[in-house]
Design a protein around this motif. Sequence first.
Motif, mmCIF file in Angstrom:
data_model
loop_
_atom_site.group_PDB
_atom_site.id
_atom_site.type_symbol
_atom_site.label_atom_id
_atom_site.label_comp_id
_atom_site.label_asym_id
_atom_site.label_seq_id
_atom_site.Cartn_x
_atom_site.Cartn_y
_atom_site.Cartn_z
ATOM 1 N N ARG A 1 0.829 -1.205 0.000
ATOM 2 C CA ARG A 1 0.000 0.000 0.000
ATOM 3 C C ARG A 1 0.866 1.259 0.000
ATOM 4 O O ARG A 1 0.562 2.239 -0.685
ATOM 5 C CB ARG A 1 -0.937 -0.013 1.221
ATOM 6 C CG ARG A 1 -1.710 1.279 1.451
ATOM 7 C CD ARG A 1 -2.579 1.674 0.275
ATOM 8 N NE ARG A 1 -3.158 3.001 0.467
ATOM 9 C CZ ARG A 1 -2.599 4.128 0.069
ATOM 10 N NH1 ARG A 1 -1.408 4.119 -0.538
ATOM 11 N NH2 ARG A 1 -3.194 5.287 0.267
ATOM 12 N N TYR A 2 1.936 1.266 0.785
ATOM 13 C CA TYR A 2 2.831 2.423 0.847
ATOM 14 C C TYR A 2 4.257 1.972 0.520
ATOM 15 O O TYR A 2 4.619 0.810 0.723
ATOM 16 C CB TYR A 2 2.806 3.073 2.236
ATOM 17 C CG TYR A 2 1.485 3.723 2.594
ATOM 18 C CD1 TYR A 2 1.130 4.961 2.071
ATOM 19 C CD2 TYR A 2 0.597 3.092 3.464
ATOM 20 C CE1 TYR A 2 -0.082 5.560 2.402
ATOM 21 C CE2 TYR A 2 -0.617 3.692 3.806
ATOM 22 C CZ TYR A 2 -0.952 4.920 3.259
ATOM 23 O OH TYR A 2 -2.153 5.509 3.588
ATOM 24 N N ASP B 1 3.533 8.908 -1.561
ATOM 25 C CA ASP B 1 2.237 8.239 -1.610
ATOM 26 C C ASP B 1 1.122 9.177 -1.192
ATOM 27 O O ASP B 1 1.330 10.097 -0.388
ATOM 28 C CB ASP B 1 2.222 7.005 -0.687
ATOM 29 C CG ASP B 1 2.629 5.733 -1.411
ATOM 30 O OD1 ASP B 1 1.993 5.408 -2.431
ATOM 31 O OD2 ASP B 1 3.604 5.097 -0.972
ATOM 32 N N THR C 1 -4.548 7.730 2.874
ATOM 33 C CA THR C 1 -5.966 7.421 3.049
ATOM 34 C C THR C 1 -6.178 6.848 4.444
ATOM 35 O O THR C 1 -5.270 6.231 5.009
ATOM 36 C CB THR C 1 -6.438 6.397 2.000
ATOM 37 O OG1 THR C 1 -5.596 5.230 2.069
ATOM 38 C CG2 THR C 1 -6.361 6.974 0.591
ATOM 39 N N SER D 1 -7.819 4.289 5.425
ATOM 40 C CA SER D 1 -7.696 2.831 5.439
ATOM 41 C C SER D 1 -7.046 2.393 4.143
ATOM 42 O O SER D 1 -6.921 3.174 3.203
ATOM 43 C CB SER D 1 -9.073 2.166 5.599
ATOM 44 O OG SER D 1 -9.742 2.075 4.358
ATOM 45 N N ASP D 2 -6.648 1.133 4.088
ATOM 46 C CA ASP D 2 -5.994 0.610 2.894
ATOM 47 C C ASP D 2 -6.983 0.133 1.836
ATOM 48 O O ASP D 2 -6.576 -0.266 0.752
ATOM 49 C CB ASP D 2 -5.063 -0.553 3.264
ATOM 50 C CG ASP D 2 -3.864 -0.090 4.077
ATOM 51 O OD1 ASP D 2 -3.684 1.139 4.216
ATOM 52 O OD2 ASP D 2 -3.124 -0.961 4.580
ATOM 53 N N GLU D 3 -8.267 0.146 2.143
ATOM 54 C CA GLU D 3 -9.268 -0.355 1.208
ATOM 55 C C GLU D 3 -9.444 0.607 0.044
ATOM 56 O O GLU D 3 -9.555 1.823 0.248
ATOM 57 C CB GLU D 3 -10.607 -0.561 1.915
ATOM 58 C CG GLU D 3 -10.594 -1.680 2.937
ATOM 59 C CD GLU D 3 -10.196 -3.002 2.315
ATOM 60 O OE1 GLU D 3 -10.766 -3.358 1.267
ATOM 61 O OE2 GLU D 3 -9.304 -3.676 2.863
ATOM 62 N N ARG E 1 -1.907 2.543 -5.956
ATOM 63 C CA ARG E 1 -1.772 2.037 -4.587
ATOM 64 C C ARG E 1 -2.869 2.580 -3.679
ATOM 65 O O ARG E 1 -3.305 1.915 -2.739
ATOM 66 C CB ARG E 1 -0.390 2.393 -4.029
ATOM 67 C CG ARG E 1 0.752 1.601 -4.634
ATOM 68 C CD ARG E 1 2.050 1.771 -3.846
ATOM 69 N NE ARG E 1 2.566 3.119 -3.910
ATOM 70 C CZ ARG E 1 3.428 3.574 -4.805
ATOM 71 N NH1 ARG E 1 3.866 2.771 -5.774
ATOM 72 N NH2 ARG E 1 3.864 4.813 -4.779
ATOM 73 N N SER F 1 1.962 2.990 8.579
ATOM 74 C CA SER F 1 2.418 2.049 7.549
ATOM 75 C C SER F 1 3.491 1.171 8.179
ATOM 76 O O SER F 1 4.569 1.651 8.530
ATOM 77 C CB SER F 1 2.988 2.798 6.344
ATOM 78 O OG SER F 1 3.660 1.903 5.474
#
Length: 559
Positions: free
Chosen positions: A9-10, A177, A180, A182-184, A239, A436
Amino acid sequence: MNPLFDQRRYLIPFRSGLLPQIFTGVLVIGGGVAGLRAALAAAERGAEVILLTKGPFEQTATAWAQGGVAAALEPGDTFESHVQDTLTAGAGLCDRDVVQMVVEEGAERVRELFEWGMRVDAGDDGKPTPGIEGGHSARRIYHAGGDSTGAEIQRLLTERVRAHAAIRVFEKCFALDLVTPSDEPGSPVMGAITHHPRYGLQMIWARSTILASGGAGGVYRETTNPPQATADGLAMAYRAGAEIADAAFVQFHPTALYLAGAPRLLISEAIRGEGAHLVDTSGHRFMRDVHELGELAPRDVVSQAIVRQMHKQGGRHVWLDCRHIERFAERFPGIASRLKQFELDPQRDAIPVHPAAHYTIGGVRTDADGRTSVPGLYAAGEAACTGLHGANRLASNSLLEGLVFGDRAGRKATNGNGFTSGGGGAPSSPPVPIVSDIRPSDHAELDLADVRSSLRSAMWRNAGLVRNGPRLTDLAEMLGFWAKYTLDKIFDEPMGWETQNLLLAGAIIARSAAWREESRGCHVRDDCTGTDDAFCAHDAWRRGRDEPTRTPVGEALVS
């Protein structure tokens, strides 16, 4: 595509609460025409704006743009003619409503540049004198300094941005990056984590974020793009859960200088507009056998014709013959000066040319106002995919797109999202803590320079001008292998982050190209040689999804 590309994600581990906090109403990532115009539009509507650039303003793709900006302003020219030329070049994949809007609003944006003091090429009467370029049916291309239009627009807009009290400029600041809660996928964007060589990591919180970070030309070995075109915006948007549309479509400019050891210097389309000829090793003007417009056919047609001619004769390039163009150095001083560095005189020598990756048509999927599929995130310019270019961009529509969509995204980014008429909408405190957590990898290491070089070569050979299914499948495996030993690592400098972004962008391009089992515009496959109505749609890919969302041409890209 290897699942590894969807797992990260990151790029780096961090805890937002431990980093310096910066707050703004609108964050603009990118310092070319789209980013500058977006910053101005947002600031003019009362927003506090931060504009960050990865490198110096002189190194943007806008600053490097030799060609002009297209606008139907002359008597005898019409909006409809410009629209039709754009639709023809786009090979059935342009969204007409978007094209119509850009052509009409673009004329106003270009007039605005003239009013602001753009040093446009003019005749003896002082009036701007447009030229003609490939795919256009009228003289509607406005230039500055002959071949320095982008540099002039960059100068003009940069000066206005620096002079605006509501805009702060963070130059040479790398956006790692988008952040957000959340990662969703679909979780709203609230700003970005950035790195500055002097101040280190910083959290920039924003009510609206506009990506105007340019294209992905650096993913190819042969490119006319500046070194900083490493697909950072495309990768960070993916991402963050945004959709990436039409990634298969990468435009290859027909005429880049082809000399061993020399950079792929762009030889502007304007030169062919003034009568330069493309000839093969025998001196034959082969474009007259290919298209009724000859050297002024759309770029995809010219690039493919050059490749076929090289294969037929076994050469590595063709020749651009400008020797009959009078006062070349006076009309195209920048190109003449650069050619002189390689002991080439266009009044005496034919110029060896070969296609090179030039423009990323696909990008972050947006609607006509620059809104993406993720709340709080907008995109404009080459980083975006709006439906304007279809399957192949018409010459000199890119600066126009940046002006129009930069303005639209900047204005839209100030609507809602907590903006107030007085405070510019900047949040007063961090919305949420973000963590993260990335563990160090135990896998073996690869040399970053080797990965980057191999990646660019593999993309050029297998996802370049001519593609096919088996090669694209093999390419995906190569990218997955490099990803295994690169995406798992934690880097602390831009070279590593850029390489990770290039790998992800290459994988997205390869996946889209493998899915699109047809040849259309600048996407050419020798195992699927014709267009297929089943693929007359925009394909959009999102993190965590194995199949694309298909949007029929003419429907809104983002609902």
